[in-house]
Design an enzyme around this catalytic site. Structure first.
Site, short mmCIF file in Angstrom:
data_model
loop_
_atom_site.label_atom_id
_atom_site.label_comp_id
_atom_site.label_asym_id
_atom_site.label_seq_id
_atom_site.Cartn_x
_atom_site.Cartn_y
_atom_site.Cartn_z
N SER A 85 0.80 -1.23 0.00
CA SER A 85 0.00 0.00 0.00
C SER A 85 0.83 1.27 0.00
CB SER A 85 -0.93 0.02 1.21
OG SER A 85 -2.02 -0.82 0.98
N LYS A 88 0.52 3.48 -2.94
CA LYS A 88 -0.69 4.27 -3.24
C LYS A 88 -0.43 5.78 -3.33
CE LYS A 88 -3.71 0.81 -1.08
NZ LYS A 88 -4.48 0.44 0.15
N TYR A 210 -2.72 -2.53 -10.60
CA TYR A 210 -2.68 -2.29 -9.14
C TYR A 210 -1.90 -3.40 -8.43
CZ TYR A 210 -4.23 -2.20 -4.30
OH TYR A 210 -4.23 -2.22 -2.92
N TYR A 262 -5.07 4.64 7.69
CA TYR A 262 -6.43 4.08 7.81
C TYR A 262 -7.09 4.38 9.16
CZ TYR A 262 -4.07 1.32 4.24
OH TYR A 262 -3.33 0.93 3.18
N VAL A 280 1.24 -3.94 3.82
CA VAL A 280 1.07 -5.22 4.53
C VAL A 280 2.30 -6.11 4.47
CG1 VAL A 280 -1.42 -5.45 4.55
CG2 VAL A 280 -0.14 -6.11 2.49
O1 DON Z 1 -4.43 -4.60 -1.96
C1 DON Z 1 -3.98 -5.13 -0.98
O2 DON Z 1 -4.67 -5.61 -0.16
C2 DON Z 1 -2.50 -5.12 -0.82
N1 DON Z 1 -1.85 -5.18 -2.07
C3 DON Z 1 -2.06 -3.84 -0.15
C4 DON Z 1 -2.70 -3.64 1.14
C5 DON Z 1 -1.83 -2.93 2.12
O3 DON Z 1 -0.66 -2.85 1.99
C6 DON Z 1 -2.52 -2.37 3.30
N2 DON Z 1 -1.65 -1.66 4.14
N3 DON Z 1 -1.49 -1.66 5.30
#
Ligand code: DON
Length: 631
Positions: A85, A88, A210, A262, A280
Site C-alpha cells: 500500500s 498508493k 494495481y 487508515y 502489509v
Molecule cells: O491490496 C492489498 O490488499 C495489498 N496489495 C495492499 C494492502 C496494504 O498494503 C494495506 N496496508 N497496510
C-alpha cells in the site's frame, strides 16, 4: 527473496564516505533504536496474500533520508520486500499529474474513513471511493494512470517508482502472482467501481496494474529516498531528478496525513504527527515535509495491518527528535537580517567630502533591507509590516535578496504588491541580488511591462544598488558627477590646504597620465611606489576573491586618489586598478615624495595629513562594512 546481511550496517552518507557508527550521533541513535525495538514481539505476518506469509518475522531495517540526500541505515535496510500500500500515494501523485486535480477529485474523495484498508468505503450517492489510500480509492487512482497499452502504463509506473528510488526497481513476480490469484476482494471492489462508472471500462487491466504496483520490490533505503523526494517538494534529493510537480506534492502529503494509516490515522497523527503510509509486507514510510523521511521494514503487523516495529520506531523517533509536523518550527532566521539606511551602509564608491556630507544629511531617506533565509508568509509579513511603517522621509527602498535562499510565489506576490504601491507614491524601490529569484524577477518585469513609469529597479548586487541610491540622493541635492571635466589640482581633496607655490612644485614632480576605459593602471603584486591623484574619470580598485571572483573594493573619481598605502610602505600592491571611463591621473613617485624632505618638508607634512585623513575615511567605511558584514 534475497538473503539478509549483518544487522549493524556502517552508516552511508551522501558523498559515499563511510562514517563509523561510533562517530556519528545520528547513526548511534538509529543503532540504539534498532537495538531497542528488535526484541519487540507481537503482530503477525500478512497471510491473505500467501506469498507474504513466507517473510522472516525477524527482518528489521530502518533508514532515514534527509532533504539534503544523506541516507542513514541500520539493520535489514537492504532486505527487499514488496511496497504494497505504500505504492498508493505515489500512484495518486501520478494520477494527479496525468489527469489533473479536478478530474481525480471527481472520481476519488479525500475524506478519511476510519475504516480498514480493504473496506468497501464508497460514497452512497456517487460510488466514489472516499480516499485514495484505501484499496478502493487506490484502484481508482491506478485506473487513471495514462498509457497507450497495459504494458506502456506498467512501464511508466515502474519508471516513476525507479525515479523516486533513484535506482531501477523491479517486480517481485512471486508476490504479484500470489496477489493476483488471491485478490478476490480487490477484484470485487474493482467491479463495484466499474459499476458506479468510476472505472469506465473493463476493470481487470487496472486491477492487474494495481497488483503489479503493490508487488514492486523495494528496500528500506529505497523507501526513505522515495519519501524524501516528497519531503522536498518532488525532486529526488539524491539524484536531483524532478519526479513530481511541487503543486501535486501537497495533495499527496495531505491524503497521507488524513488517510495514510487508515483507522489508526487519528491516533498516528496524535502520537507521531507525520504524513505516513504503511504496507502489509511490513513497510512504514513517514515524512517530515522539508526535512526527512523515515522508512521502517518489519513484517509482523498489528490488528490494523501496520508493522508493529514500524509504528513503534516512528513514534520513538518523532518523540526523540521532536518531529511532529504540527510543531511550528520557530523560523531559524528572522527574515529581516538588517534594516539600515544609505547613511550607514555606503557603496564601495569613494565620495568627495561634500558628497559624504550630503549622504550623511540625506542618507536616511533611503532604507536598505537585507532579507535572508526561506521567505514564507510569516517572514514576508514581518518585512512588509516594517516597510509599511517607514516614515514619509523614506523615499527610497533597497531590498537586498542575495541572502534569501527561497521565496515562495505568494510571498513574492505580496512583496511586489507592496513595492508597486510604494512606487505608485513615487517612492523608488530597487532590488539587489536577484539572480536566485527568477520568480520575483519575472513578477517585477511584468509589473514594469504594465507600467514602465513605476520606479522599480533590479540591480545586480547590493554594492551597485547602494551606489545607485547614493547617486539618486546626490542628484536630488544637485550634485551630479561630471567626469568629462578635468579637476584642477588645487581642488583635489588630497591636495587640500596646499599653497599655490607648493602646488606648482608638486605638479612639477608629478607625471600626468591618461587611461582608456578598461585599461589596467596597476596590477596586484607589482611594487607600489606611486601615488595616483585622479583628476578626471572613474577607476575601480578590484581584488580577486578566493575562488577567483573579482570583487570591487572601491571606485574612485576626480578629487580622490589611490596607491597611497603601498607608496608609503613600499609594499607590493594588493589589488589592481582598472579605468572604468576615460581617466586622467597625476602620478607622484615615491622618490619624488621623499625628495620633499629636503625640498619642502611643509608640503610633505601637509600631504601626509591629507593622506591620513583620507585613510581614516576609508578605514571608517571599511569598519561600517565589516559591521554590516559586507566585507
Ligand atoms: O491490496 C492489498 O490488499 C495489498 N496489495 C495492499 C494492502 C496494504 O498494503 C494495506 N496496508 N497496510
Amino acid at each position: 527473496m534475497r538473503a539478509t546481511f549483518n544487522p549493524f550496517r556502517v552508516v552511508r552518507v551522501r558523498s559515499d564516505v563511510r562514517l563509523p557508527l561510533d562517530r556519528c550521533p545520528i547513526a548511534r541513535r538509529l543503532g540504539a533504536l534498532h537495538e531497542r525495538f528488535r526484541p519487540l514481539s507481537g503482530g503477525a505476518l500478512a497471510t491473505y496474500i500467501p506469498e507474504l506469509a513466507r517473510a522472516d518475522a525477524s527482518w528489521f531495517g530502518i533508514a532515514i533520508a534527509t532533504a539534503e540526500g544523506s541516507v542513514y541505515e541500520v539493520g535489514d535496510s537492504r532486505q527487499p520486500f514488496t511496497i504494497q500500500s505504500i505504492s498508493k500515494p505515489f500512484v495518486y501523485g501520478l494520477a494527479l499529474e496525468d489527469r489533473g486535480k479536478a478530474a481525480v477529485l471527481q472520481r476519488i474523495g479525500v475524506e478519511p474513513t476510519g475504516d480498514a484498508f480493504n473496506e468497501i468505503s464508497l460514497e452512497a450517492s456517487t460510488g466514489r471511493p472516499r480516499n485514495p489510500m484505501i484499496n478502493a480509492g487506490a484502484i481508482a487512482a491506478t485506473s487513471l494512470v495514462a498509457g497507450s497499452s497495459p504494458e506502456d502504463r506498467w512501464e511508466r509506473l515502474l519508471a516513476l517508482f525507479s525515479l523516486y528510488a533513484g535506482r531501477p526497481l523491479r517486480l517481485d513476480e512471486s508476490v504479484y502472482v500470489s496477489e493476483r490469484e488471491s485478490g478476490h476482494r480487490n477484484r470485487a471492489i474493482s467491479h463495484l467501481l466499474r459499476n458506479s462508472g468510476i472505472i469506465e471500462c473493463d476493470p481487470e487491466p487496472d486491477l492487474d496494474l494495481y497488483f503489479r504496483q503493490c508487488s514492486i520490490e523495494v528496500d528500506c533505503r529505497d523507501l526513505s529516498i522515495m519519501g524524501a523526494t516528497l519531503a522536498v517538494g518532488g525532486t529526488n534529493p539524491v539524484t536531483h531528478e524532478r519526479v513530481l510537480k511541487a503543486s501535486n506534492v501537497d495533495e499527496v502529503l495531505s491524503v497521507m496525513t488524513t488517510c495514510g494509516m487508515y483507522d489508526y490515522a487519528g491516533e498516528w497523527l496524535y502520537r507521531v504527527g507525520l504524513p505516513a503510509k504503511s504496507g502489509v509486507a511490513g513497510g512504514v514510510l513517514a515524512i517530515l515535509p522539508g526535512q526527512l523521511a523515515i522508512a521502517v521494514f518489519s513484517p509482523p503487523l498489528d490488528a490494523r495491518g501496520n508493522s508493529v516495529r514500524g509504528v513503534a520506531v516512528c513514534e520513538a523517533l518523532s518523540e526523540e527528535l521532536e518531529l511532529h509536523f504540527l510543531r511550528a518550527p520557530r523560523p531559524q532566521l528572522s527574515a529581516l537580517r538588517s534594516r539600515s539606511t544609505v547613511r550607514s551602509l555606503g557603496s564601495k564608491r569613494a565620495r568627495l567630502r561634500a558628497e559624504r556630507e550630503a549622504l550623511s544629511a540625506h542618507g536616511h531617506e533611503a532604507a536598505v533591507y537585507q532579507l535572508q533565509g526561506d521567505l514564507r508568509f510569516a517572514g514576508i509579513e514581518s518585512v512588509i509590516r516594517r516597510m509599511v511603517n517607514e516614515g514619509p522621509e523614506v523615499q527610497r527602498f533597497l531590498l537586498d535578496m542575495s541572502r534569501v535562499t527561497d521565496l515562495d510565489t505568494p510571498s513574492a506576490r505580496l512583496l511586489l504588491e507592496l513595492c508597486t504601491s510604494l512606487a505608485r507614491e513615487q517612492r523608488e524601490v530597487s532590488f539587489a541580488g536577484m539572480e536566485r529569484h527568477p520568480r520575483l524577477a519575472r513578477l517585477l518585469a511584468e509589473a514594469r511591462a504594465e507600467d514602465a513609469t513605476l520606479p522599480l529597479a533590479a540591480i545586480e548586487d547590493l554594492d551597485l544598488a547602494l551606489e545607485w541610491c547614493e547617486n539618486a540622493i546626490l542628484s536630488d541635492c544637485g550634485m551630479k558627477h561630471d567626469d568629462h571635466e578635468e579637476l584642477g589640482l588645487a581642488r583635489h581633496e588630497l591636495l587640500r590646504g596646499i599653497a599655490p607655490d607648493q602646488l606648482e612644485l608638486l605638479a612639477g614632480l608629478m607625471e600626468r597620465r591618461s587611461f582608456a576605459p578598461r585599461q589596467l593602471v596597476v596590477r596586484a603584486g607589482e611594487p607600489g611606489d606611486e601615488l595616483f591623484l585622479v583628476v578626471r574619470g572613474e577607476l575601480s580598485v578590484l581584488s580577486e576573491a578566493p575562488g577567483g571572483a573579482i570583487r570591487r573594493v572601491a571606485t574612485v573619481s576626480a578629487g580622490m586618489g589611490f596607491g597611497e598605502a603601498s607608496m608609503l610602505d613600499g609594499a607590493v600592491r594588493t589589488a589592481f586598478v582598472r579605468a572604468d571611463r576615460p581617466s586622467v591621473c597625476w602620478v607622484l613617485k615615491r622618490s619624488s615624495f621623499d625628495s620633499l624632505d629636503a625640498a619642502c618638508p611643509a608640503l610633505k607634512i601637509r600631504l601626509l595629513e591629507n593622506l591620513l585623513r583620507s585613510a581614516t575615511t576609508i578605514f571608517s567605511r571599511l569598519t561600517s562594512d565589516a559591521l554590516a558584514d559586507r566585507v
